[in-house]
Design a protein around this motif. Structure first.
Motif, PDB file in Angstrom:
ATOM      1  N   THR A 374      65.539 -19.179  -6.259  1.00  0.00           N
ATOM      2  CA  THR A 374      66.369 -20.116  -5.495  1.00  0.00           C
ATOM      3  C   THR A 374      67.063 -21.028  -6.491  1.00  0.00           C
ATOM      4  O   THR A 374      66.842 -20.925  -7.698  1.00  0.00           O
ATOM      5  CB  THR A 374      65.515 -20.997  -4.561  1.00  0.00           C
ATOM      6  N   SER A 375      67.853 -21.939  -5.985  1.00  0.00           N
ATOM      7  CA  SER A 375      68.525 -22.879  -6.884  1.00  0.00           C
ATOM      8  C   SER A 375      67.529 -23.836  -7.527  1.00  0.00           C
ATOM      9  O   SER A 375      67.877 -24.575  -8.435  1.00  0.00           O
ATOM     10  CB  SER A 375      69.588 -23.654  -6.107  1.00  0.00           C
ATOM     11  N   TYR A 376      66.298 -23.859  -7.040  1.00  0.00           N
ATOM     12  CA  TYR A 376      65.242 -24.652  -7.686  1.00  0.00           C
ATOM     13  C   TYR A 376      64.483 -23.833  -8.725  1.00  0.00           C
ATOM     14  O   TYR A 376      63.474 -24.272  -9.248  1.00  0.00           O
ATOM     15  CB  TYR A 376      64.228 -25.156  -6.645  1.00  0.00           C
ATOM     16  N   GLY A 377      64.929 -22.612  -8.961  1.00  0.00           N
ATOM     17  CA  GLY A 377      64.221 -21.739  -9.889  1.00  0.00           C
ATOM     18  C   GLY A 377      63.404 -20.711  -9.122  1.00  0.00           C
ATOM     19  O   GLY A 377      63.589 -20.530  -7.919  1.00  0.00           O
ATOM     20  N   TRP A 378      62.498 -20.036  -9.830  1.00  0.00           N
ATOM     21  CA  TRP A 378      61.631 -19.036  -9.204  1.00  0.00           C
ATOM     22  C   TRP A 378      60.513 -19.757  -8.460  1.00  0.00           C
ATOM     23  O   TRP A 378      59.770 -20.542  -9.054  1.00  0.00           O
ATOM     24  CB  TRP A 378      61.019 -18.102 -10.248  1.00  0.00           C
ATOM     25  N   ILE A 379      60.369 -19.484  -7.181  1.00  0.00           N
ATOM     26  CA  ILE A 379      59.415 -20.206  -6.349  1.00  0.00           C
ATOM     27  C   ILE A 379      58.318 -19.276  -5.855  1.00  0.00           C
ATOM     28  O   ILE A 379      58.603 -18.226  -5.274  1.00  0.00           O
ATOM     29  CB  ILE A 379      60.139 -20.825  -5.136  1.00  0.00           C
ATOM     30  N   GLU A 380      57.074 -19.683  -6.048  1.00  0.00           N
ATOM     31  CA  GLU A 380      55.930 -18.921  -5.534  1.00  0.00           C
ATOM     32  C   GLU A 380      55.947 -18.977  -4.015  1.00  0.00           C
ATOM     33  O   GLU A 380      55.846 -20.053  -3.423  1.00  0.00           O
ATOM     34  CB  GLU A 380      54.627 -19.559  -6.052  1.00  0.00           C
ATOM     35  N   CYS A 381      56.124 -17.830  -3.364  1.00  0.00           N
ATOM     36  CA  CYS A 381      56.203 -17.811  -1.902  1.00  0.00           C
ATOM     37  C   CYS A 381      55.042 -17.066  -1.249  1.00  0.00           C
ATOM     38  O   CYS A 381      54.669 -17.357  -0.121  1.00  0.00           O
ATOM     39  CB  CYS A 381      57.532 -17.219  -1.451  1.00  0.00           C
ATOM     40  N   VAL A 382      54.527 -16.068  -1.947  1.00  0.00           N
ATOM     41  CA  VAL A 382      53.375 -15.322  -1.442  1.00  0.00           C
ATOM     42  C   VAL A 382      52.407 -15.144  -2.605  1.00  0.00           C
ATOM     43  O   VAL A 382      52.813 -14.691  -3.667  1.00  0.00           O
ATOM     44  CB  VAL A 382      53.777 -13.911  -0.937  1.00  0.00           C
ATOM     45  N   GLY A 383      51.171 -15.529  -2.406  1.00  0.00           N
ATOM     46  CA  GLY A 383      50.158 -15.258  -3.426  1.00  0.00           C
ATOM     47  C   GLY A 383      49.403 -14.008  -3.020  1.00  0.00           C
ATOM     48  O   GLY A 383      49.118 -13.809  -1.841  1.00  0.00           O
ATOM     49  N   CYS A 384      49.124 -13.147  -3.977  1.00  0.00           N
ATOM     50  CA  CYS A 384      48.324 -11.966  -3.644  1.00  0.00           C
ATOM     51  C   CYS A 384      47.163 -11.945  -4.629  1.00  0.00           C
ATOM     52  O   CYS A 384      47.306 -11.516  -5.766  1.00  0.00           O
ATOM     53  CB  CYS A 384      49.195 -10.715  -3.746  1.00  0.00           C
ATOM     54  N   ALA A 385      46.020 -12.478  -4.166  1.00  0.00           N
ATOM     55  CA  ALA A 385      44.903 -12.716  -5.073  1.00  0.00           C
ATOM     56  C   ALA A 385      43.731 -11.800  -4.771  1.00  0.00           C
ATOM     57  O   ALA A 385      43.482 -11.450  -3.629  1.00  0.00           O
ATOM     58  CB  ALA A 385      44.442 -14.167  -4.955  1.00  0.00           C
ATOM     59  N   ASP A 386      43.032 -11.428  -5.813  1.00  0.00           N
ATOM     60  CA  ASP A 386      41.736 -10.777  -5.658  1.00  0.00           C
ATOM     61  C   ASP A 386      40.692 -11.879  -5.798  1.00  0.00           C
ATOM     62  O   ASP A 386      40.446 -12.373  -6.891  1.00  0.00           O
ATOM     63  CB  ASP A 386      41.555  -9.712  -6.742  1.00  0.00           C
ATOM     64  N   ARG A 387      40.105 -12.284  -4.670  1.00  0.00           N
ATOM     65  CA  ARG A 387      39.134 -13.384  -4.702  1.00  0.00           C
ATOM     66  C   ARG A 387      37.736 -12.864  -4.982  1.00  0.00           C
ATOM     67  O   ARG A 387      36.772 -13.609  -4.877  1.00  0.00           O
ATOM     68  CB  ARG A 387      39.137 -14.150  -3.374  1.00  0.00           C
ATOM     69  N   SER A 388      37.617 -11.592  -5.301  1.00  0.00           N
ATOM     70  CA  SER A 388      36.327 -10.920  -5.546  1.00  0.00           C
ATOM     71  C   SER A 388      35.347 -11.256  -4.421  1.00  0.00           C
ATOM     72  O   SER A 388      35.753 -11.368  -3.275  1.00  0.00           O
ATOM     73  CB  SER A 388      35.789 -11.282  -6.934  1.00  0.00           C
ATOM     74  N   ALA A 389      34.066 -11.438  -4.763  1.00  0.00           N
ATOM     75  CA  ALA A 389      33.096 -11.742  -3.706  1.00  0.00           C
ATOM     76  C   ALA A 389      32.798 -13.232  -3.699  1.00  0.00           C
ATOM     77  O   ALA A 389      31.833 -13.679  -3.082  1.00  0.00           O
ATOM     78  CB  ALA A 389      31.823 -10.943  -3.936  1.00  0.00           C
ATOM     79  N   PHE A 390      33.643 -14.009  -4.386  1.00  0.00           N
ATOM     80  CA  PHE A 390      33.344 -15.427  -4.599  1.00  0.00           C
ATOM     81  C   PHE A 390      32.974 -16.167  -3.316  1.00  0.00           C
ATOM     82  O   PHE A 390      31.891 -16.733  -3.179  1.00  0.00           O
ATOM     83  CB  PHE A 390      34.539 -16.108  -5.282  1.00  0.00           C
ATOM     84  N   ASP A 391      33.879 -16.164  -2.343  1.00  0.00           N
ATOM     85  CA  ASP A 391      33.689 -17.030  -1.174  1.00  0.00           C
ATOM     86  C   ASP A 391      32.502 -16.608  -0.310  1.00  0.00           C
ATOM     87  O   ASP A 391      31.678 -17.430   0.070  1.00  0.00           O
ATOM     88  CB  ASP A 391      34.972 -17.073  -0.351  1.00  0.00           C
ATOM     89  N   LEU A 392      32.444 -15.304   0.007  1.00  0.00           N
ATOM     90  CA  LEU A 392      31.329 -14.846   0.848  1.00  0.00           C
ATOM     91  C   LEU A 392      30.000 -15.153   0.147  1.00  0.00           C
ATOM     92  O   LEU A 392      29.032 -15.579   0.793  1.00  0.00           O
ATOM     93  CB  LEU A 392      31.450 -13.357   1.137  1.00  0.00           C
ATOM     94  N   SER A 393      29.946 -14.970  -1.164  1.00  0.00           N
ATOM     95  CA  SER A 393      28.705 -15.214  -1.896  1.00  0.00           C
ATOM     96  C   SER A 393      28.279 -16.676  -1.845  1.00  0.00           C
ATOM     97  O   SER A 393      27.124 -16.974  -1.551  1.00  0.00           O
ATOM     98  CB  SER A 393      28.845 -14.801  -3.365  1.00  0.00           C
ATOM     99  N   VAL A 394      29.214 -17.578  -2.130  1.00  0.00           N
ATOM    100  CA  VAL A 394      28.803 -18.994  -2.179  1.00  0.00           C
ATOM    101  C   VAL A 394      28.391 -19.496  -0.797  1.00  0.00           C
ATOM    102  O   VAL A 394      27.417 -20.241  -0.671  1.00  0.00           O
ATOM    103  CB  VAL A 394      29.875 -19.925  -2.804  1.00  0.00           C
ATOM    104  N   HIS A 395      29.104 -19.075   0.250  1.00  0.00           N
ATOM    105  CA  HIS A 395      28.726 -19.535   1.596  1.00  0.00           C
ATOM    106  C   HIS A 395      27.378 -18.948   2.013  1.00  0.00           C
ATOM    107  O   HIS A 395      26.570 -19.612   2.653  1.00  0.00           O
ATOM    108  CB  HIS A 395      29.801 -19.161   2.623  1.00  0.00           C
ATOM    109  N   SER A 396      27.154 -17.701   1.644  1.00  0.00           N
ATOM    110  CA  SER A 396      25.904 -17.058   1.999  1.00  0.00           C
ATOM    111  C   SER A 396      24.747 -17.724   1.259  1.00  0.00           C
ATOM    112  O   SER A 396      23.695 -18.009   1.830  1.00  0.00           O
ATOM    113  CB  SER A 396      25.992 -15.573   1.643  1.00  0.00           C
ATOM    114  N   LYS A 397      24.972 -18.014  -0.007  1.00  0.00           N
ATOM    115  CA  LYS A 397      23.935 -18.650  -0.820  1.00  0.00           C
ATOM    116  C   LYS A 397      23.603 -20.033  -0.265  1.00  0.00           C
ATOM    117  O   LYS A 397      22.442 -20.429  -0.147  1.00  0.00           O
ATOM    118  CB  LYS A 397      24.426 -18.752  -2.272  1.00  0.00           C
ATOM    119  N   LYS A 398      24.646 -20.759   0.101  1.00  0.00           N
ATOM    120  CA  LYS A 398      24.451 -22.127   0.576  1.00  0.00           C
ATOM    121  C   LYS A 398      23.704 -22.169   1.926  1.00  0.00           C
ATOM    122  O   LYS A 398      22.840 -23.016   2.145  1.00  0.00           O
ATOM    123  CB  LYS A 398      25.813 -22.803   0.728  1.00  0.00           C
TER     124      LYS A 398
END
Lengths: 656, 656
Positions: A374-398
């Motif tokens: 865009t005229s503001y430069g390259w803008i991050e519009c969609v993130g496509c992340a591999d979150r591995s097992a991070f979130d499910l693991s921490v919530h399960s552990k907690k």
């Protein structure tokens, strides 16, 4: 930064576009009659319709076509959930305070702004042409001091450029060092700033009447989805892989919102959490369908070298060479690309940029952003992340809740392992109050340690085990209390925590980028703005214009309007006294793809003209033919080009 | 409270329905793995789809058919806006604290609960049958003390019943008096409670990094719409009347959330703000179209008499007799009624209840709630309020922004009025520092006072004017400083603040009521729940079931699924190993209206059976015929009855 061009190759004149968007009420600063709150915007009718159409396309493209499980989770989120997810500790930006004036700056933005100013001053001093960024210029004018045109050493220029290329990669301490090294101060007063401190970006509140249950507005929709994982797996009859999806608002208490819709405090997100078995390389069953889609990629290594060169590759190749980590990550990158194309994003203004290590969110294992130019430069519009097992693991552990897949093995697994038996009766008398701690330490021993200890036990008749909480941290256990043997265990069920691939869409950013991508100016006596939305996302599909205020036209206009509505086609009547040309111009600005004129001939023979927004060409035919032509264009079965071949052109009418 | 019955006249068994809704993941307590937060719910896939379909129908029924201007305003709202709107001071419930245990009760709910308990105890003592409200019973069990079966005086019973009939009409002080009079204490400990205090129901937060900009989560979408009024009027080319609409989340920090989806802390609203000229009786141009719609009305007078009898009237009559205040209010009541019918609300379980004076929100001039009958009693699901010019006026006064309509008069208006001229040169020397205050007081004089003062001036040569800030509050002005004359003024432009009629829909409440209204049990070996959604709102439209796991069926199922998706018809494949009957039962619980079975005959001749959820009857035909039958039912052109006439019945297949 290169000048952005419009759809038709003209230089993009952002102030003109901004004026158009405000005039046509695409969006507007919220609470403007109260002076406005930065980072909050309201969408007016065309913006709201455009947003709804983008969302509808998204739902079709992802939820329906991929059979995802859509959920609607709450925005209010208790403290404990976001503490566990890491957001309470790590979802922060770095801010610097001026202790004299009380002003607060976002550290990375300040470094960026000051170094860019100095580079600009250098160019001026060298007599080179300077491109002006209107918005930054306006901000600079507000601050008192202007940077004098000072020539810099060539080596300093290179340093600055390198820092700017990886500005997203710095933490708070590094930003503090940069500020000291390059004497970065309050631009308006030249006063010293305090070192950067972390500012958590979540909006805090308290839930319930007793004020003791702290909560936040969610910074992403993801956490709600993760916590529903087990129920969704059951709903999906235990079948893997599957994805959940959620469309809703999320919040970031930005330190200094800027760039219009691109950095706001409340925004619409559409997020997918695709759960995949981490074993076997995260394959995707439909990867074959998209493997030839070509993507423009900017990888991590290139950026760390301070460069921005991209490569264009079929996603199949990017995955097979390991540039993109897995089929599933690659599959969604291609699907994101197809979605952006479908809503009308300019294919020359899309790239996928890989996150650098320091830049990645605390939960991510790998991440590629779809960025739009865009005229503001390259803008991050969609993130496509591999979150591995991070979130499910921490919530399960907690919480102790199982957030995992249990799957019956087609063939039971035989596991050879070292097993330990303790004589618990003798354990108590021997270790007294430490008994439990010793037991726990023994049970936690790794397979390789167990093997080593089995030798000790055979040779010395006793083993030594580390138990940090007891005496000097070591405990001896004699052979009458313990035995260690290699045995075979048979496992019928496999239990694993799925990994998560997360495509996360910032709808507001996509919407703004789209506005820039479809905007152009029609040449003429005065330049006229046009927004060439593809028909499926256009806010209104058809404009109905009676030639004049003549009373004969009204019933025809009403009948047409009703007929189109019954076909599910949104339309708007403009029976104002402005000329036909003016009325069409107004709707070119609204991006209405088609227009129907009702004139005296319509009254006589029930024929109407149909006008194409982009070419301004018109055809004429009877009511039914015109309506079905409209329907086929809006639903994407035909293009204007097809219609022009089928129906006679109409050229008589004055449209100006 | 009468026992609620299902669609088919059975007594509604709420625990069974609740179990069904949880099992099929319509909705679920949010953050359940963390123990849950009361008043927060997530929607699972069927609930989310049902919600989306209700919203889509709402958009068609109101925004599209009435040509409304939809906007999307922010939830974060600065303090000043909600201070002006009255919410900071008045948007509160009354709560009582137990100083010993720290427990907090919502005062009106506590009075209601205790009096109902005592009435129940009385019935038990008299040996009468007691209807049990499961949810209340469960709560009561949690609290320690059970009310003993004590017989009450007949006069006390009458008092209690009267209080319960108008429980919504009491303020904090009155609730406190009731609690003293009837010795209402903490039900679990019998401890004394502190008198009721107001608890503001808005969630507070702070916006930006410096913590000094207080904000709230909006309690309604309305304020954002009001603040955009002037821009929308301009967008609408100054044409009146018009309406804006907004669909989005709003928040209430309930003291003690209860009744599942009916009283939650975060909820989806759909609100309309219809702006109308207050002159000429608030007529509506399309009133004729709906004047014969019959509504069930419970008016204010009946309720104040402690009764609940309704009248059934055509809305035209209710408006012409003045029972309903205006055509516009009546128009929207009828349109609300039509909307509720369209999504499948039971027409015998709808009434419109007028608010009593004390019950009305601080901004409302008149208000009728559409209430739906559920097993929790009559539930307010849609408010239809006349907010008069309250909101636009207060915001305009506070900010100085014009929030009004300026319209050129077709004929200029001649106004005869008393005008005052002051000789300002002499004013200063005469009144010194008080000059400005005196001038302001004079200019504020009413027409009747001016007339009276003109006589004084003529007779006494001076006038006396009240100026509160000066000396003893009165000031004499001599005739050389002032003249008062009757003159004619001509006004070409009329300026007025529009009144607002506001239909406000609580989507979650409507959704839950709908679930109760469409639920029934199919008789059989074991009772099986069915949710008979009308096809347009059903979460999934078609279930596809292969007879078995035979590999020949898979390509046919996939082809059908893709074909239906292309027609925009959501469908779900159930290829699990359960029997056909079990799979259909599962989908009856999900409310899927149609089912297609793929069997061996399908493989041979490409014919399929189509099953109707409600009757469980089946027909059989070829692929294209089946698909077009599905389309016509889903889009409402045909009913199952029509299809049964057209296609041969199929009876062979075992479905159990």
């Amino acid at each position: 930064m290169a000048t952005t061009t419009t759809l038709t190759g003209q230089p993009l004149d952002r102030p003109s576009l901004d004026t158009l968007l405000r005039r046509r009420l695409f969006y507007t600063p919220a609470f403007e009659v109260y002076g406005g709150i930065s980072g909050l915007y309201d969408y007016g009718p065309p913006g709201c319709a455009l947003q709804a159409n983008i969302i509808e396309t998204w739902r079709k493209h992802f939820v329906l076509e991929e059979d995802m499980l859509e959920v609607d989770c709450t925005m209010l989120t208790p403290h404990e959930v976001l503490k566990t997810s890491g957001h309470v500790d790590k979802f922060a930006d770095w801010m610097c305070k001026d202790p004299k004036t009380g002003e607060i700056f976002r550290a990375d933005h300040l470094v960026e702004e000051v170094l860019e100013s100095r580079l600009k001053g250098d160019k001026e001093a060298r007599g080179q042409k300077v491109e002006v960024d209107e918005e930054k210029e306006a901000k600079r004018k507000k601050r008192a001091k202007t940077v004098p045109a000072t020539r810099l050493d060539d080596s300093v220029i290179r340093e600055y450029e390198e820092i700017l290329a990886k500005i997203d990669n710095y933490g708070g301490e590094e930003l503090g060092l940069l500020m000291t090294k390059y004497a970065i101060k309050n631009p308006s007063t030249n006063g010293d700033l305090l070192p950067p401190v972390a500012f958590n970006l979540m909006f805090q509140t308290s839930i319930g009447p007793s004020s003791n249950l702290a909560g936040y507005l969610r910074p992403e929709t993801a956490q709600g989805q993760f916590l529903t994982f087990q129920k969704l797996l059951e709903f999906n009859q235990q079948a893997m892989p599957f994805a959940s999806a959620c469309i809703g608002k999320a919040f970031r208490n930005e330190i200094s919102p800027r760039s219009g819709l691109l950095r706001v405090r409340e925004f619409l997100m559409a997020e997918i959490e695709h759960y995949v078995d981490p074993e076997g390389g995260k394959k995707h069953p439909r990867f074959q369908e998209i493997k030839d889609v070509e993507l423009v990629l900017l990888d991590r290594e290139v950026q760390l070298a301070g460069k921005t060169e991209t490569k264009t590759l079929p996603i199949g190749e990017a995955v097979s060479t390991g540039l993109v980590d897995s089929e599933t990550l690659g599959y969604f990158m291609a699907r994101i690309h197809q979605f952006l194309k479908r809503i009308g994003i300019d294919q020359n203004k899309v790239r996928f940029r890989q996150h650098m290590a320091n830049e990645m969110a605390h939960y991510a294992a790998d991440c590629w952003d779809a960025e739009l130019l865009t005229s503001y430069g390259w803008i991050e519009c969609v993130g496509c992340a591999d979150r591995s097992a991070f979130d499910l693991s921490v919530h399960s552990k907690k919480t102790g809740a199982p957030l995992c897949v249990r799957e019956t093995r087609s063939e039971p697994l035989k596991i050879e392992e070292w097993q330990i038996d303790l004589d618990k009766k003798k354990f108590g008398p021997r270790f007294k109050k430490d008994g439990k701690a010793v037991e726990t330490a023994v049970e936690a021993l790794s397979q390789s340690l167990r093997e080593k200890l089995s030798i000790d036990l055979r040779e010395k008749g006793k083993v030594e085990v580390e138990v940090s909480s007891v005496g000097d941290g070591k405990v001896e256990i004699e052979k009458d209390l313990i035995s260690i043997e290699k045995r075979t265990r048979i496992e019928h069920v496999r239990e694993y925590t799925p990994n998560v691939i997360e495509p996360a869409f910032g709808i507001g950013r996509i919407l703004y980028s789209l506005l820039e991508h479809v905007y152009w100016s029609r040449e003429g006596s005065e330049a006229r703005g046009v927004l060439s939305f593809p028909p499926p996302v256009a806010p209104t599909k058809v404009l109905l214009v009676p030639l004049s205020g003549h009373s004969d036209f009204k019933p025809l206009v009403q009948r047409l309007s009703l007929k189109l509505r019954k076909l599910g086609i949104s339309n708007r009547v403009d029976d104002s006294s402005a000329s036909i040309g003016k009325r069409y111009s107004r709707n070119d600005e609204l991006g209405t793809p088609l227009g129907v004129t009702v004139d005296f001939q319509s009254v006589n023979d029930n024929t109407f003209t149909l006008r194409d927004r982009d070419s301004t060409k018109q055809v004429r035919s009877d009511e039914d033919t015109i309506c079905s032509a409209i329907k086929s264009i809006i639903e994407g079965q035909k293009t204007w080009f097809d219609i022009q071949q089928e129906l006679p052109e109409f050229t008589q009418q004055e449209t100006d």
